[in-house]
Design an enzyme around this catalytic site. Sequence first.
Site, PDB file in Angstrom:
ATOM      1  N   LYS A 117      32.004  46.360  37.320  1.00 35.70           N
ATOM      2  CA  LYS A 117      31.187  46.068  36.134  1.00 35.70           C
ATOM      3  C   LYS A 117      31.152  47.245  35.177  1.00 35.70           C
ATOM      4  CE  LYS A 117      28.213  42.296  37.579  1.00 35.70           C
ATOM      5  NZ  LYS A 117      26.863  41.753  37.670  1.00 35.70           N
ATOM      6  N   LYS A 199      37.853  35.697  40.785  1.00 39.39           N
ATOM      7  CA  LYS A 199      36.786  34.726  40.993  1.00 39.39           C
ATOM      8  C   LYS A 199      36.457  33.980  39.690  1.00 39.39           C
ATOM      9  CE  LYS A 199      31.881  34.983  41.838  1.00 39.39           C
ATOM     10  NZ  LYS A 199      30.709  35.656  42.361  1.00 39.39           N
ATOM     11  N   LYS A 202      31.145  33.080  35.178  1.00 36.84           N
ATOM     12  CA  LYS A 202      30.368  32.534  34.061  1.00 36.84           C
ATOM     13  C   LYS A 202      30.760  33.174  32.745  1.00 36.84           C
ATOM     14  CE  LYS A 202      26.084  33.358  35.934  1.00 36.84           C
ATOM     15  NZ  LYS A 202      25.847  33.229  37.320  1.00 36.84           N
TER      16      LYS A 202
END
Length: 335
Positions: A117, A199, A202
């Site tokens: 991140k 993955k 969103k």
Amino acid sequence: MEMNETKKVVLSGIQPSGTLTLGNYLGALRNWVKVQDEYDCYYMLADLHAITVRQVPAELRQNCFKTAAIYLAAGIDPAKSTLFLQSTIPAHSQLAWVLDCYAMMGELNRMTQFKDKSSRHADNINGGLYTYPVLMAADILLYQADLVPVGSDQLQHLELTRDIATRFNHAYSETFKIPKGLTTQTGARIMSLSDPTKKMSKSEVGDGTIFMLDSKDVVIRKIRKAVTDSDGEVRYAEGKHGINNLMSIYSAVTGKTFEEIESEFAGKGYGDFKLAVGEAVADELAVLQGEYQRYMTDKAYINDILIKGAEKASYIARKTLSKVYRKVGFYDPTK
Ligand code: TRP
């Protein structure tokens, strides 16, 4: 003794940071629904976690409400499970602070999600992003959870939770239950359609993510465009990431095994297979979307569920927190 007291406790959460995806549904929500009878389940909306990445306030507020409606539409039954917003229970932040003091920099430095991140949000590498796993530990430990349904990307955080809990228990005395992961075989990890080595997320821009509220046309179009390979055979094999992913999705939705899928599409092309996957997914989502629309018109009902859920959850959370406060040596002037 009440039934509940003998049931194992399950806790899990999803960040309400956007519309939930097919990955959230097949990998998490659907499994949460399945275990509701067997366990005493706490399902939260991890809104405190969501602000580790910048959110537009009005959108976050909307997404919290919408995600609650999606939980209900997916089949989370408030008569069986406790559904709540993390930010409405102060004990989450309070325990997180205490546990911060029992989490080592070296441990936090090793977290792969933090590293990932921080590279994706290089302009906002904040302290919350760094201590994110400690807040997650607080979520879990407050409820003395036995089992935590998590995807493989969260296993490292669960391992850290166990380490922090064990460290605390050793420093004082038995305080926290040491939680275990609850993994299910099918649909545990749904990958992006445009990059099936990552993955399904969103926050992906592009057509790699199917959202739970996507229309039938959109679902079919995204799956038609899914990245595959040039081998042309519908079979599960090493390196065939795209086909493997579509087979996992189809298997999760239809309940068919990989062998059954292989024989169903033997001699047929990827086009036929993709259309079948698209229709199966769209049909399953359509049912849920109908329920979602119904819940969205009943704001008072959803608010009531969230308020009652928070009352029940906070009773348990406060009990754990006061035990922790006492053990670390905080003076309670009311006693
Ligand atoms: N970090 C989890 C995720 O992004 C969400 C989460 C927050 C969670 N607190 C939790 C999951 C506690 C399980 C238990 O997927």
